[in-house]
Structures are given as C-alpha cells and as structure tokens.
Design an enzyme around this catalytic site. Structure first.
Site, PDB file in Angstrom:
ATOM      1  N   ASP A  82       0.839  -1.199   0.000  1.00  0.00           N
ATOM      2  CA  ASP A  82       0.000   0.000   0.000  1.00  0.00           C
ATOM      3  C   ASP A  82       0.872   1.246   0.000  1.00  0.00           C
ATOM      4  O   ASP A  82       1.843   1.346   0.761  1.00  0.00           O
ATOM      5  CB  ASP A  82      -0.891  -0.020   1.255  1.00  0.00           C
ATOM      6  CG  ASP A  82      -1.957   1.051   1.225  1.00  0.00           C
ATOM      7  OD1 ASP A  82      -2.447   1.380   0.132  1.00  0.00           O
ATOM      8  OD2 ASP A  82      -2.313   1.544   2.312  1.00  0.00           O
ATOM      9  N   HIS A 202      -9.648   4.913  -0.565  1.00  0.00           N
ATOM     10  CA  HIS A 202      -8.769   4.986   0.604  1.00  0.00           C
ATOM     11  C   HIS A 202      -9.480   5.799   1.683  1.00  0.00           C
ATOM     12  O   HIS A 202     -10.385   6.581   1.391  1.00  0.00           O
ATOM     13  CB  HIS A 202      -7.452   5.657   0.228  1.00  0.00           C
ATOM     14  CG  HIS A 202      -6.545   4.793  -0.578  1.00  0.00           C
ATOM     15  ND1 HIS A 202      -5.230   4.565  -0.228  1.00  0.00           N
ATOM     16  CD2 HIS A 202      -6.751   4.080  -1.718  1.00  0.00           C
ATOM     17  CE1 HIS A 202      -4.668   3.761  -1.113  1.00  0.00           C
ATOM     18  NE2 HIS A 202      -5.577   3.458  -2.039  1.00  0.00           N
TER      19      HIS A 202
END
Length: 278
Positions: A82, A202
């Site tokens: 990530d 996100h």
C-alpha cells in the site's frame, strides 16, 4: 494455498455486487485477526503493508507472514503493498511474494504520475502481479488537503497506465477517526461513466456504513481501505489488556487478549461490504 492477485479478487466482486476490504496491517497480531475474521465471514481479504508497517518490519518478512497466513486460510488472501513510492520498493515487494502493489504518484503532475505508474504496471504484470494507482489526491485528517479526482484525468490515467485498480479522491480522507458526511457519489458516477477500471476508496473508515453498503453493491468500487477504525479497536483492546492486571508483563499474554476483540471488530467491518441478501 489461497494467495490471489487483486485482479483475481475483484472479478467475482464485480460480478456478484460486493467489495473487498483492504485492511491496513501493522503487525502479526492484527493480520492474523483479519484473516480469522475473513474466514468467519466467508469473504476474501486484502492484507496491506503501508509505509508505517514497512518502517517497522522489512518487506521480505512481511511477505513471508502474508504468504503463511494465505497458505493456511480457507478464503482468498491478497498480499498488497500500500502506498509504494519507489520502483525499487515495488520490485522488492514482488520478489518477496506480494501479489499486488500500489504505486502512489498522486502528489506528482499528471503526466509524471502516468509515466511512473505505467512503468510499475509493466513490471508487476511481467511478474503476474496486480497494480493499483491513484489519480487525484486523498488527503489526511488534520494534514494535507485532498484534491478531488477529475473524471477526464481518471479516464486518461486508466487508459495510459493499464492499472488493475484505481484509487480516487471523492471526499474520502485518510486517518479519519469519526464518520464523515459521505462520499461524492456524483463524482464517482462521472468517473464510472468514462472508465471500467475497478475503483478503490482509501480512508474508508470515515465512510458511513450505509454508503459503504450501497457502493459495494451498486458501483465499480471494489475495494475500501480500512485502517484507522481497526487501529482504534486494537488500541482499545490493548489498553484494556494492559490495565486489567498491573502485575502481568508477558507481552505474548497481553497481545493474546487483543485477538478476539479485534476479530469481532473486523467481522463487523467485513459485513458492510457483503452482497445484498438474495
């Protein structure tokens, strides 16, 4: 062995109307609890190693941890890098067994973001690994401000990079501890109108549950990243474990007491991304 790529996890999600949770890991205790929760709910899960996790534990070690959990799991597990910022970092993740990498060039000019992301996509695909990119900028609670995703730029980004998933900025914010007012659904629809690439949110902890459910079932949003919400659950459980017995000092025993509360909190999160009951 149920280790899968991001692309493999997304295809049934798009077909059957659900989203997959990208759960931000910080250590063995949370990643183990996340997989246990996914198994209990019968859903796939994405284990994510973000910058703070990588600062604490080297990528080759994280790769072995993720791979071990996937090998033992009864549900599909994605091992995901990530917010990678360097090509070397993505390369190391791929070499360490990760099945998905994210390159975050969202702070850079559009052309540079496209060129650099496309290079990571090419490297990842050559290794049989998925790649996520970000267009627009998702800001941080109390920090950098967001820059919303322009649909036309999203279409160009998706076309010119070949990403398997596209993180977008539509009112979502990283590190948000409270539930916000919700995402800009009109902007999401405008992005969906110009590209069919699976979308990623996100800062999912700040998205209201009803909107998580609606978008999971009725949009091309296939992935919500959840970090802060579960960090808070872990912190609460850890604090209770430490204070319950001031004479206890064995960290293995203390950490053990965080497992069940974190599994329960994670199961609650995962239930919000499931398909509608038929």
């Amino acid at each position: 062995m149920t280790l899968v790529t991001l692309e493999q996890a997304f295809q049934p999600a798009l077909r059957d109307g659900y989203a997959v949770a990208g759960l931000v890991t910080l250590g063995w205790e949370d990643m183990r609890a996340y997989v246990a929760a996914a198994e209990a709910e019968g859903v796939p899960v994405i284990l994510q190693a973000g910058p703070s996790c990588r600062a604490h534990t080297p990528l080759p070690i994280l790769g072995k941890m993720f791979t071990h959990l996937a090998e033992e799991a009864s549900v599909p597990v994605v091992a995901h890098l990530d917010h990678g910022y360097e090509a070397d970092e993505a390369r190391l993740a791929i070499d360490s067994g990760f099945t998905s990498v994210m390159y975050d060039g969202s702070r850079k000019p559009l052309t540079q973001n496209i060129d650099e992301t496309a290079a990571i996509v090419e490297m990842a695909h050559a290794a049989g690994v998925s790649c996520e990119g970000e267009i627009g900028f998702v800001g941080y609670s109390g920090g950098e401000q967001s820059a919303g995703t322009d649909p036309d730029e999203a279409a160009q980004f998706a076309r010119d990079t070949g990403v398997d998933a596209m993180a977008i900025s539509v009112g979502n914010v990283h590190l948000q501890q409270d539930v916000g007012d919700g995402l800009d659904v009109a902007r999401i629809r405008a992005i969906e109108a110009v590209t069919d690439v699976p979308l990623v949110i996100h800062g999912g902890s700040g998205v209201p549950l009803a909107q998580r459910q609606m978008l999971s079932r009725q949009s091309r949003v296939c992935k919500f990243n959840i970090g802060t919400e579960l960090r808070m659950a872990f912190g609460t459980a850890l604090r209770a474990a430490v204070t319950s017995d001031p004479d206890r000092f064995d960290r293995v025993q203390i950490m053990k007491d965080t497992h069940d509360p974190l599994v329960a909190a994670t199961r609650s999160v995962l239930q919000g991304f499931k398909p509608a009951q038929r």
